[in-house]
Design a protein around this motif. Structure first.
Motif, PDB file in Angstrom:
ATOM      1  N   PHE A 181       0.831  -1.208   0.000  1.00 55.76           N
ATOM      2  CA  PHE A 181       0.000   0.000   0.000  1.00 55.76           C
ATOM      3  C   PHE A 181       0.861   1.251   0.000  1.00 55.76           C
ATOM      4  O   PHE A 181       0.557   2.234  -0.684  1.00 55.76           O
ATOM      5  CB  PHE A 181      -0.951   0.027   1.196  1.00 55.76           C
ATOM      6  N   SER A 182       1.958   1.217   0.744  1.00 51.18           N
ATOM      7  CA  SER A 182       2.822   2.403   0.812  1.00 51.18           C
ATOM      8  C   SER A 182       3.489   2.687  -0.530  1.00 51.18           C
ATOM      9  O   SER A 182       3.767   3.843  -0.852  1.00 51.18           O
ATOM     10  CB  SER A 182       3.867   2.259   1.913  1.00 51.18           C
ATOM     11  N   LEU A 183       3.742   1.655  -1.330  1.00 53.63           N
ATOM     12  CA  LEU A 183       4.325   1.861  -2.662  1.00 53.63           C
ATOM     13  C   LEU A 183       3.399   2.667  -3.560  1.00 53.63           C
ATOM     14  O   LEU A 183       3.845   3.384  -4.444  1.00 53.63           O
ATOM     15  CB  LEU A 183       4.610   0.510  -3.336  1.00 53.63           C
ATOM     16  N   PHE A 184       2.094   2.517  -3.337  1.00 53.81           N
ATOM     17  CA  PHE A 184       1.099   3.164  -4.184  1.00 53.81           C
ATOM     18  C   PHE A 184       0.301   4.215  -3.431  1.00 53.81           C
ATOM     19  O   PHE A 184      -0.843   4.505  -3.770  1.00 53.81           O
ATOM     20  CB  PHE A 184       0.151   2.113  -4.781  1.00 53.81           C
ATOM     21  N   ALA A 185       0.904   4.797  -2.412  1.00 55.11           N
ATOM     22  CA  ALA A 185       0.273   5.858  -1.613  1.00 55.11           C
ATOM     23  C   ALA A 185      -1.123   5.452  -1.136  1.00 55.11           C
ATOM     24  O   ALA A 185      -2.048   6.245  -1.132  1.00 55.11           O
ATOM     25  CB  ALA A 185       0.218   7.166  -2.400  1.00 55.11           C
ATOM     26  N   GLY A 186      -1.270   4.188  -0.748  1.00 59.72           N
ATOM     27  CA  GLY A 186      -2.532   3.701  -0.221  1.00 59.72           C
ATOM     28  C   GLY A 186      -3.576   3.343  -1.251  1.00 59.72           C
ATOM     29  O   GLY A 186      -4.694   2.979  -0.882  1.00 59.72           O
ATOM     30  N   ASP A 187      -3.258   3.431  -2.529  1.00 57.86           N
ATOM     31  CA  ASP A 187      -4.221   3.100  -3.589  1.00 57.86           C
ATOM     32  C   ASP A 187      -4.380   1.581  -3.648  1.00 57.86           C
ATOM     33  O   ASP A 187      -3.528   0.864  -4.163  1.00 57.86           O
ATOM     34  CB  ASP A 187      -3.749   3.638  -4.932  1.00 57.86           C
ATOM     35  N   LYS A 188      -5.503   1.102  -3.123  1.00 51.18           N
ATOM     36  CA  LYS A 188      -5.715  -0.339  -3.023  1.00 51.18           C
ATOM     37  C   LYS A 188      -5.882  -1.008  -4.389  1.00 51.18           C
ATOM     38  O   LYS A 188      -5.545  -2.175  -4.552  1.00 51.18           O
ATOM     39  CB  LYS A 188      -6.920  -0.630  -2.133  1.00 51.18           C
ATOM     40  N   THR A 189      -6.369  -0.281  -5.375  1.00 50.79           N
ATOM     41  CA  THR A 189      -6.532  -0.859  -6.713  1.00 50.79           C
ATOM     42  C   THR A 189      -5.175  -1.211  -7.302  1.00 50.79           C
ATOM     43  O   THR A 189      -4.973  -2.326  -7.808  1.00 50.79           O
ATOM     44  CB  THR A 189      -7.270   0.120  -7.651  1.00 50.79           C
ATOM     45  N   PHE A 190      -4.228  -0.291  -7.241  1.00 47.26           N
ATOM     46  CA  PHE A 190      -2.888  -0.571  -7.765  1.00 47.26           C
ATOM     47  C   PHE A 190      -2.204  -1.670  -6.951  1.00 47.26           C
ATOM     48  O   PHE A 190      -1.523  -2.531  -7.505  1.00 47.26           O
ATOM     49  CB  PHE A 190      -2.027   0.691  -7.789  1.00 47.26           C
ATOM     50  N   ALA A 191      -2.392  -1.640  -5.632  1.00 47.77           N
ATOM     51  CA  ALA A 191      -1.793  -2.671  -4.778  1.00 47.77           C
ATOM     52  C   ALA A 191      -2.350  -4.049  -5.148  1.00 47.77           C
ATOM     53  O   ALA A 191      -1.593  -5.025  -5.247  1.00 47.77           O
ATOM     54  CB  ALA A 191      -2.056  -2.352  -3.312  1.00 47.77           C
ATOM     55  N   HIS A 192      -3.638  -4.130  -5.354  1.00 47.48           N
ATOM     56  CA  HIS A 192      -4.264  -5.396  -5.751  1.00 47.48           C
ATOM     57  C   HIS A 192      -3.740  -5.846  -7.113  1.00 47.48           C
ATOM     58  O   HIS A 192      -3.462  -7.031  -7.323  1.00 47.48           O
ATOM     59  CB  HIS A 192      -5.786  -5.238  -5.788  1.00 47.48           C
ATOM     60  N   ASN A 193      -3.599  -4.921  -8.041  1.00 48.52           N
ATOM     61  CA  ASN A 193      -3.091  -5.256  -9.374  1.00 48.52           C
ATOM     62  C   ASN A 193      -1.662  -5.776  -9.312  1.00 48.52           C
ATOM     63  O   ASN A 193      -1.297  -6.692 -10.056  1.00 48.52           O
ATOM     64  CB  ASN A 193      -3.196  -4.063 -10.311  1.00 48.52           C
ATOM     65  N   LEU A 194      -0.843  -5.206  -8.433  1.00 46.82           N
ATOM     66  CA  LEU A 194       0.521  -5.699  -8.265  1.00 46.82           C
ATOM     67  C   LEU A 194       0.503  -7.134  -7.740  1.00 46.82           C
ATOM     68  O   LEU A 194       1.235  -7.993  -8.242  1.00 46.82           O
ATOM     69  CB  LEU A 194       1.323  -4.808  -7.317  1.00 46.82           C
ATOM     70  N   GLN A 195      -0.341  -7.393  -6.757  1.00 54.57           N
ATOM     71  CA  GLN A 195      -0.439  -8.753  -6.225  1.00 54.57           C
ATOM     72  C   GLN A 195      -0.888  -9.731  -7.312  1.00 54.57           C
ATOM     73  O   GLN A 195      -0.330 -10.826  -7.430  1.00 54.57           O
ATOM     74  CB  GLN A 195      -1.425  -8.793  -5.062  1.00 54.57           C
ATOM     75  N   THR A 196      -1.867  -9.338  -8.102  1.00 57.37           N
ATOM     76  CA  THR A 196      -2.355 -10.186  -9.189  1.00 57.37           C
ATOM     77  C   THR A 196      -1.239 -10.466 -10.186  1.00 57.37           C
ATOM     78  O   THR A 196      -1.048 -11.600 -10.636  1.00 57.37           O
ATOM     79  CB  THR A 196      -3.551  -9.527  -9.898  1.00 57.37           C
ATOM     80  N   TYR A 197      -0.479  -9.433 -10.525  1.00 55.78           N
ATOM     81  CA  TYR A 197       0.640  -9.590 -11.456  1.00 55.78           C
ATOM     82  C   TYR A 197       1.659 -10.595 -10.913  1.00 55.78           C
ATOM     83  O   TYR A 197       2.086 -11.510 -11.615  1.00 55.78           O
ATOM     84  CB  TYR A 197       1.307  -8.238 -11.702  1.00 55.78           C
ATOM     85  N   LEU A 198       2.041 -10.426  -9.657  1.00 57.16           N
ATOM     86  CA  LEU A 198       3.046 -11.309  -9.068  1.00 57.16           C
ATOM     87  C   LEU A 198       2.538 -12.743  -8.949  1.00 57.16           C
ATOM     88  O   LEU A 198       3.283 -13.696  -9.185  1.00 57.16           O
ATOM     89  CB  LEU A 198       3.490 -10.778  -7.702  1.00 57.16           C
ATOM     90  N   LEU A 199       1.265 -12.913  -8.597  1.00 52.42           N
ATOM     91  CA  LEU A 199       0.692 -14.251  -8.484  1.00 52.42           C
ATOM     92  C   LEU A 199       0.568 -14.943  -9.838  1.00 52.42           C
ATOM     93  O   LEU A 199       0.541 -16.172  -9.903  1.00 52.42           O
ATOM     94  CB  LEU A 199      -0.679 -14.183  -7.801  1.00 52.42           C
ATOM     95  N   SER A 200       0.498 -14.166 -10.912  1.00 56.81           N
ATOM     96  CA  SER A 200       0.364 -14.761 -12.242  1.00 56.81           C
ATOM     97  C   SER A 200       1.692 -15.267 -12.788  1.00 56.81           C
ATOM     98  O   SER A 200       1.715 -16.018 -13.762  1.00 56.81           O
ATOM     99  CB  SER A 200      -0.237 -13.751 -13.220  1.00 56.81           C
ATOM    100  N   LYS A 201       2.785 -14.863 -12.173  1.00 57.04           N
ATOM    101  CA  LYS A 201       4.112 -15.264 -12.641  1.00 57.04           C
ATOM    102  C   LYS A 201       4.460 -16.656 -12.111  1.00 57.04           C
ATOM    103  O   LYS A 201       3.996 -17.066 -11.051  1.00 57.04           O
ATOM    104  CB  LYS A 201       5.179 -14.273 -12.162  1.00 57.04           C
ATOM    105  N   ASP A 202       5.285 -17.371 -12.842  1.00 53.30           N
ATOM    106  CA  ASP A 202       5.817 -18.641 -12.370  1.00 53.30           C
ATOM    107  C   ASP A 202       6.702 -18.376 -11.145  1.00 53.30           C
ATOM    108  O   ASP A 202       7.592 -17.522 -11.197  1.00 53.30           O
ATOM    109  CB  ASP A 202       6.637 -19.299 -13.489  1.00 53.30           C
ATOM    110  N   HIS A 203       6.443 -19.068 -10.052  1.00 52.41           N
ATOM    111  CA  HIS A 203       7.141 -18.772  -8.799  1.00 52.41           C
ATOM    112  C   HIS A 203       8.653 -18.967  -8.882  1.00 52.41           C
ATOM    113  O   HIS A 203       9.410 -18.185  -8.312  1.00 52.41           O
ATOM    114  CB  HIS A 203       6.570 -19.607  -7.660  1.00 52.41           C
ATOM    115  N   ILE A 204       9.081 -19.992  -9.575  1.00 56.62           N
ATOM    116  CA  ILE A 204      10.519 -20.242  -9.692  1.00 56.62           C
ATOM    117  C   ILE A 204      11.186 -19.118 -10.478  1.00 56.62           C
ATOM    118  O   ILE A 204      12.225 -18.591 -10.071  1.00 56.62           O
ATOM    119  CB  ILE A 204      10.790 -21.612 -10.363  1.00 56.62           C
ATOM    120  N   ASN A 205      10.586 -18.728 -11.605  1.00 59.83           N
ATOM    121  CA  ASN A 205      11.158 -17.635 -12.391  1.00 59.83           C
ATOM    122  C   ASN A 205      11.134 -16.317 -11.616  1.00 59.83           C
ATOM    123  O   ASN A 205      12.075 -15.524 -11.703  1.00 59.83           O
ATOM    124  CB  ASN A 205      10.420 -17.477 -13.718  1.00 59.83           C
ATOM    125  N   LEU A 206      10.063 -16.087 -10.873  1.00 63.16           N
ATOM    126  CA  LEU A 206       9.972 -14.878 -10.062  1.00 63.16           C
ATOM    127  C   LEU A 206      11.065 -14.854  -9.002  1.00 63.16           C
ATOM    128  O   LEU A 206      11.695 -13.825  -8.766  1.00 63.16           O
ATOM    129  CB  LEU A 206       8.588 -14.783  -9.415  1.00 63.16           C
TER     130      LEU A 206
END
Length: 66
Positions: free
Chosen positions: A24-49
């Motif tokens: 949240f602090s990375l996006f000044a508390g903007d929960k939409t961007f924070a959620h999108n970042l989490q979605t992006y990271l979860l969509s990546k292959d864990h080993i490659n990430l």
């Protein structure tokens, strides 16, 4: 012949855990961007990430969050 035994097997796979306050602090508390970042990271292959973070000394660049 053999004493009766029972056991349980638990199968698990690696999963990402997030420090939500830090995200949240990375996006000044903007929960939409924070959620999108989490979605992006979860969509990546864990080993490659993991390798991306290792190559970047614990950091990666994400430039495709909308």
């Amino acid at each position: 012949m053999f004493p009766q035994m029972s056991f349980a097997i638990t199968l698990a796979r690696p999963a990402l855990m997030f420090h939500l306050e830090a995200i949240f602090s990375l996006f000044a508390g903007d929960k939409t961007f924070a959620h999108n970042l989490q979605t992006y990271l979860l969509s990546k292959d864990h080993i490659n990430l993991k390798f991306e973070f290792q190559d970047g000394n614990g950091k990666i660049k994400v430039d495709s969050i909308e």
